[in-house]
Design a protein around this motif. Structure first.
Motif, short mmCIF file in Angstrom:
data_model
loop_
_atom_site.label_atom_id
_atom_site.label_comp_id
_atom_site.label_asym_id
_atom_site.label_seq_id
_atom_site.Cartn_x
_atom_site.Cartn_y
_atom_site.Cartn_z
N TRP A 173 43.33 34.33 32.91
CA TRP A 173 43.00 35.31 32.78
C TRP A 173 42.82 35.51 30.92
O TRP A 173 44.02 34.51 30.36
CB TRP A 173 43.41 36.26 33.22
CG TRP A 173 43.13 36.62 34.80
CD1 TRP A 173 43.22 35.82 35.88
CD2 TRP A 173 42.40 38.06 35.53
NE1 TRP A 173 42.32 36.32 36.56
CE2 TRP A 173 42.13 37.24 36.18
CE3 TRP A 173 42.65 38.91 34.56
CZ2 TRP A 173 41.80 37.86 37.27
CZ3 TRP A 173 41.23 39.85 35.10
CH2 TRP A 173 41.20 39.91 36.71
N ASP B 150 43.97 46.36 35.32
CA ASP B 150 42.94 47.76 36.35
C ASP B 150 42.16 45.79 37.34
O ASP B 150 41.85 46.23 37.94
CB ASP B 150 42.24 48.27 35.52
CG ASP B 150 42.46 49.84 35.40
OD1 ASP B 150 43.78 50.00 35.98
OD2 ASP B 150 42.33 50.13 34.52
N LEU B 151 41.62 45.14 36.22
CA LEU B 151 40.69 44.30 36.83
C LEU B 151 41.14 43.23 37.10
O LEU B 151 40.87 42.77 38.28
CB LEU B 151 40.23 43.76 35.03
CG LEU B 151 38.83 44.50 34.40
CD1 LEU B 151 38.59 43.38 32.90
CD2 LEU B 151 37.98 44.54 34.95
N GLU C 175 41.98 45.07 40.64
CA GLU C 175 40.61 44.86 41.52
C GLU C 175 41.24 47.22 41.41
O GLU C 175 40.45 47.12 42.71
CB GLU C 175 40.50 44.24 42.50
CG GLU C 175 40.32 42.66 42.56
CD GLU C 175 40.03 42.02 43.54
OE1 GLU C 175 40.12 42.82 44.98
OE2 GLU C 175 39.95 40.86 43.52
N ARG C 176 41.14 46.88 39.59
CA ARG C 176 41.15 48.69 40.11
C ARG C 176 39.98 49.17 39.73
O ARG C 176 39.63 48.66 39.09
CB ARG C 176 42.50 49.07 40.45
CG ARG C 176 43.50 48.22 40.89
CD ARG C 176 44.95 49.49 40.08
NE ARG C 176 45.30 49.66 38.99
CZ ARG C 176 46.04 49.81 38.27
NH1 ARG C 176 47.15 49.29 39.49
NH2 ARG C 176 46.18 49.59 36.85
N GLU C 177 39.22 50.55 39.99
CA GLU C 177 38.35 50.40 38.77
C GLU C 177 39.37 51.17 37.26
O GLU C 177 40.11 51.30 36.93
CB GLU C 177 38.60 52.33 39.30
CG GLU C 177 37.34 53.54 38.49
CD GLU C 177 35.89 52.48 39.45
OE1 GLU C 177 35.03 52.64 38.32
OE2 GLU C 177 35.80 52.16 40.33
#
Length: 363
Positions: free
Chosen positions: A320, A342-343, A346-348
């Protein structure tokens, strides 16, 4: 999940903090002491120098971060006892060539930028030099005392039981198993993790080159000088001809900066010192009699259009990025690190992540 973060500047430390708060095991390492490179060397203005000249991608991150900084500063002060000194002064831009574009941008983005009479500027900033005829002012713009911000972030991380900090340990390459990145190599052995995050500032491109990846992030040298004046000498930040003066609460005044493409050379030069002093004295003539307390250089992570790389590298599973913020690392750090977390979790996401995705942007 165990995450290894390579790079201990503002981006690396805030990334580590966000992941650790979500319960992940985080190992952060840096080739030197934490927070001693670009994040330390900049001025700490919580705004791009000319925000209307940037892409919507940079603007989106900047707006989120600007609104977040006061609460971040207060939280770190409360948790660690180290005050990052988020100092709200507002900022004057003097004699801009693209004043109309700036005002149109402000109207579109609903930011408090307005044209003001030059006489009122001299009243607000009595030390300002003569010869300026026009000004724009944005209220609410703050500066953060970046060395103190970095010290408070380090102290906050040391308090977290699921964070390991390693200083003066360089990542020299990556550990691969098949097509997956499972760690980094260092002179004292390999470190393994479920995810590896490159947040190594100007060194990020050099590190990814060991995988045969071409990340267009390179060092761009910037030099600054520091004066010490009375605490009320400069009540507002001022900027003209690409140079700025930033007041700290205790009367220190930072003046910067140069922009030089000279590789990894951080040597301060007499030529830059003379140029910065001339700019300082044009803005604030009383500085002609003041002593330069310090003169230093840092290396910004230069990138195309200043748009950072935030997200997974498609060709290397487990790898990443959160790097390439160019001149705006401190400005964009809170939003960049929230989006990154967030990414990965795996959140909004707080904003549309597409403009920052490494996919299609690295070779």
């Amino acid at each position: 999940m165990r995450v290894l973060v390579v790079g201990g500047g503002a981006i690396g430390m805030l990334s580590a903090q966000r992941l650790a708060e979500a319960g992940l095991e985080v190992h952060l390492l840096d080739q030197g002491p934490l927070g001693q490179e670009s994040s330390w060397a900049g001025g700490g203005i919580v705004s791009p120098l000319y925000p209307w000249r940037y892409s919507p991608a940079v603007t989106a991150l900047a707006h989120w971060s600007q609104d977040f900084y006061p609460a971040l500063g207060e939280r770190l002060r409360h948790e660690t006892g180290i005050d990052p000194e988020v100092h709200v002064t507002g900022l004057y831009w003097l004699d801009l060539e693209d004043e109309a574009e700036a005002l149109a941008w402000a109207a579109r983005e609903k930011r408090p930028l307005e044209a003001v009479d030059i006489g009122s500027v001299h009243q607000a900033v009595p030390a300002l030099g003569p010869g300026f005829s026009r000004a724009l002012f944005m209220s609410g713009v703050a500066n953060v005392r970046n060395p103190r911000l970095l010290a408070s972030l380090r102290a906050a991380l040391l308090r977290m039981p699921n964070v390991v900090l390693e200083e003066s340990r360089a990542a020299t390459g990556f550990v691969r198993e098949g097509g997956r990145i499972v760690g980094v190599s260092t002179p004292s052995g390999d470190l393994r993790a479920d995810r590896v995050v490159v947040a190594a500032g100007a060194w990020s491109g050099k590190l990814l080159a060991t995988l045969g990846l071409e990340l267009p992030v390179k060092p761009m040298k910037g030099q600054m000088i520091l004066y010490k004046c009375a605490e009320d000498f400069l009540p507002r930040m001022v900027m003209a001809d690409g140079r700025y003066a930033i007041p700290r609460r205790d009367g220190h005044i930072l003046v910067g900066s140069t922009l030089e493409d000279v590789g990894f050379d951080k040597t301060p030069t007499e030529e830059a010192l003379a140029s910065l002093k001339a700019s300082a004295e044009a803005l604030l003539p009383a500085l002609a009699g003041a002593e330069v307390v310090r003169h230093w250089a840092g290396l910004r992570p230069g990138s195309p259009e200043g748009i950072p790389y935030i997200g997974p590298v498609p060709s290397c599973e487990g790898l990443w990025l959160n790097c390439g913020h160019f001149r705006n690392g401190l400005v964009l750090a809170p939003a960049s690190c929230q989006l990154f977390a967030d990414l990965l979790l795996e959140r909004e996401p707080i904003i549309d992540p597409a403009p920052y995705a490494p996919a299609g942007r690295i070779g």
